[in-house]
Design an enzyme around this catalytic site. Structure first.
Site, PDB file in Angstrom:
ATOM      1  N   TYR A 295      65.393  44.452  54.258  1.00 53.99           N
ATOM      2  CA  TYR A 295      65.561  43.810  55.583  1.00 53.99           C
ATOM      3  C   TYR A 295      64.392  44.191  56.494  1.00 53.99           C
ATOM      4  CZ  TYR A 295      67.543  42.923  60.242  1.00 53.99           C
ATOM      5  OH  TYR A 295      67.741  42.488  61.542  1.00 53.99           O
TER       6      TYR A 295
HETATM    7  N1  LIG Z   1      73.428  41.553  65.479  1.00 57.64           N
HETATM    8  C1  LIG Z   1      72.563  42.465  65.829  1.00 57.64           C
HETATM    9  O1  LIG Z   1      72.960  43.517  66.382  1.00 57.64           O
HETATM   10  C2  LIG Z   1      71.084  42.251  65.603  1.00 57.64           C
HETATM   11  C3  LIG Z   1      70.200  43.329  65.819  1.00 57.64           C
HETATM   12  C4  LIG Z   1      68.843  43.135  65.597  1.00 57.64           C
HETATM   13  C5  LIG Z   1      68.365  41.898  65.189  1.00 57.64           C
HETATM   14  N2  LIG Z   1      69.228  40.870  64.991  1.00 57.64           N
HETATM   15  C6  LIG Z   1      68.681  39.577  64.567  1.00 57.64           C
HETATM   16  O2  LIG Z   1      69.128  38.553  65.443  1.00 57.64           O
HETATM   17  C7  LIG Z   1      69.439  37.361  64.696  1.00 57.64           C
HETATM   18  C8  LIG Z   1      70.892  36.964  64.935  1.00 57.64           C
HETATM   19  O3  LIG Z   1      71.732  38.073  64.639  1.00 57.64           O
HETATM   20  P1  LIG Z   1      73.231  37.869  64.116  1.00 57.64           P
HETATM   21  O4  LIG Z   1      73.806  39.225  63.980  1.00 57.64           O
HETATM   22  O5  LIG Z   1      73.917  36.858  64.955  1.00 57.64           O
HETATM   23  O6  LIG Z   1      72.927  37.257  62.657  1.00 57.64           O
HETATM   24  P2  LIG Z   1      73.948  37.188  61.419  1.00 57.64           P
HETATM   25  O7  LIG Z   1      75.323  37.006  61.957  1.00 57.64           O
HETATM   26  O8  LIG Z   1      73.709  38.345  60.515  1.00 57.64           O
HETATM   27  O9  LIG Z   1      73.430  35.884  60.666  1.00 57.64           O
HETATM   28  C9  LIG Z   1      73.356  34.644  61.340  1.00 57.64           C
HETATM   29  C10 LIG Z   1      73.666  33.526  60.384  1.00 57.64           C
HETATM   30  O10 LIG Z   1      72.690  33.461  59.349  1.00 57.64           O
HETATM   31  C11 LIG Z   1      73.224  32.563  58.393  1.00 57.64           C
HETATM   32  N3  LIG Z   1      72.760  32.869  57.030  1.00 57.64           N
HETATM   33  C12 LIG Z   1      72.799  34.035  56.350  1.00 57.64           C
HETATM   34  N4  LIG Z   1      72.355  33.857  55.088  1.00 57.64           N
HETATM   35  C13 LIG Z   1      72.026  32.543  54.972  1.00 57.64           C
HETATM   36  C14 LIG Z   1      71.518  31.719  53.918  1.00 57.64           C
HETATM   37  N5  LIG Z   1      71.264  32.192  52.696  1.00 57.64           N
HETATM   38  N6  LIG Z   1      71.309  30.409  54.175  1.00 57.64           N
HETATM   39  C15 LIG Z   1      71.577  29.889  55.389  1.00 57.64           C
HETATM   40  N7  LIG Z   1      72.062  30.604  56.425  1.00 57.64           N
HETATM   41  C16 LIG Z   1      72.281  31.908  56.207  1.00 57.64           C
HETATM   42  C17 LIG Z   1      74.758  32.648  58.462  1.00 57.64           C
HETATM   43  O11 LIG Z   1      75.222  31.329  58.782  1.00 57.64           O
HETATM   44  P3  LIG Z   1      76.712  30.834  58.346  1.00 57.64           P
HETATM   45  O12 LIG Z   1      77.667  31.663  59.140  1.00 57.64           O
HETATM   46  O13 LIG Z   1      76.727  29.399  58.683  1.00 57.64           O
HETATM   47  O14 LIG Z   1      76.812  31.079  56.856  1.00 57.64           O
HETATM   48  C18 LIG Z   1      74.974  33.623  59.621  1.00 57.64           C
HETATM   49  O15 LIG Z   1      76.074  33.300  60.427  1.00 57.64           O
HETATM   50  C19 LIG Z   1      69.152  37.679  63.232  1.00 57.64           C
HETATM   51  O16 LIG Z   1      67.867  37.193  62.878  1.00 57.64           O
HETATM   52  C20 LIG Z   1      69.196  39.200  63.173  1.00 57.64           C
HETATM   53  O17 LIG Z   1      68.387  39.738  62.148  1.00 57.64           O
HETATM   54  C21 LIG Z   1      70.582  41.012  65.200  1.00 57.64           C
END
Ligand SMILES: NC(=O)c1ccc[n+]([C@@H]2O[C@H](COP(=O)([O-])OP(=O)(O)OC[C@H]3O[C@@H](n4cnc5c(N)ncnc54)[C@H](OP(=O)(O)O)[C@@H]3O)[C@@H](O)[C@H]2O)c1
Length: 231
Positions: free
Chosen positions: A139
């Site tokens: 990651y």
């Molecule tokens: N959450 C945090 O605390 C955090 C911290 C640092 C950075 N980030 C970054 O911020 C962004 C959003 O975070 P998040 O936590 O909301 O993300 P997340 O929930 O981990 O992922 C967002 C969406 O990505 C989609 N996804 C995963 N694998 C996939 C695949 N193979 N093909 C197509 N879609 C796929 C899924 O969609 P479906 O549900 O439709 O399957 C999932 O709901 C991400 O880029 C993450 O790395 C988040």
């Protein structure tokens, strides 16, 4: 960029941070194509234009841009997060994360730029790009790569298309987790504040509107990136 009347694709836009970005764009008068993989009902509830694609497949990435129609904005938000150290990072497992988090954004940008003369891209990074977190090794590599790709694509696609990034700190526990121990796991945050999904969306909107910014990263992390590994 004036956002009203523009058209955007948000990957992983159905839930969590992606949903907040979709709603913020819609509030600005942007027509949003919501990409999803599993969250079909949530995607369709947000927008009449929802498109499924598995971003592990570069062919599906290309087809997604084709089906999305003419775009002004691309938000690379979808992401795969696993707690794999080097010992767990078999080529199969590591490739999944590199595909979704790095090569899919690259292919989506390539396909986007092949069709749009002007526009803007936002890539979602992670404050870990300023640290060395071996506890989620593939990651971390994928997000560090995406930071470099943001700068390279910003240069390559200027002057027509701007490419910027938002690097969140801990916002939400990983999907499937009940959040137990999230604050402890998240570590030290200098401002003692956790950003919300809406805070991430606000930074994305700023960068979309900022016609003078390209290749920039905004950290929305309460200052955590300043600590590097010292979290
Ligand atoms: N959450 C945090 O605390 C955090 C911290 C640092 C950075 N980030 C970054 O911020 C962004 C959003 O975070 P998040 O936590 O909301 O993300 P997340 O929930 O981990 O992922 C967002 C969406 O990505 C989609 N996804 C995963 N694998 C996939 C695949 N193979 N093909 C197509 N879609 C796929 C899924 O969609 P479906 O549900 O439709 O399957 C999932 O709901 C991400 O880029 C993450 O790395 C988040």
């Amino acid at each position: 960029m004036i956002l009203t009347g523009k058209r955007a694709l948000v990957t992983g836009g159905a839930v969590r941070v992606g949903k907040a970005i979709v709603e913020a764009l819609q509030a600005e008068g942007v027509e949003v194509v919501v990409h999803y993989r599993d969250s079909e009902a949530a995607a369709k509830a947000l927008s009449p234009h929802a498109e499924r694609a598995d971003l592990e497949s570069m062919a599906e990435c290309a087809a997604l841009i084709e089906r999305a129609g003419p775009l002004d904005i691309l938000i690379n938000n979808a992401s795969l997060f696993t707690k794999d150290r080097l010992a767990d990072a078999t080529p199969e497992r590591a490739l999944r994360e590199l595909n979704v988090n790095l090569l899919a954004p690259m292919e989506l940008m390539r396909q986007f730029a092949a069709r749009a003369q002007t526009g803007a891209v936002i890539n979602l990074l992670d404050r870990r790009v300023r640290a060395n977190d071996a506890a989620c090794l593939p990651y971390s590599i994928s997000k560090k790569g995406l930071e470099e790709l943001t700068k390279l694509a910003a240069l390559d696609l200027a002057p027509g298309i701007r490419v910027n990034a938002v690097a969140p700190g801990p916002i939400l526990p990983p999907p499937g987790s009940d959040g137990t121990g999230f604050a402890e796991m998240a570590g030290k945050v200098p401002l003692e504040l956790f950003p919300s999904p809406a805070d991430i969306a606000e930074a994305a909107l700023f960068l979309l509107k900022a016609d003078y910014c390209t290749g920039q990263v905004i950290y929305v992390d309460g200052g955590q990136h300043l600590l590097g590994n010292g979290v």
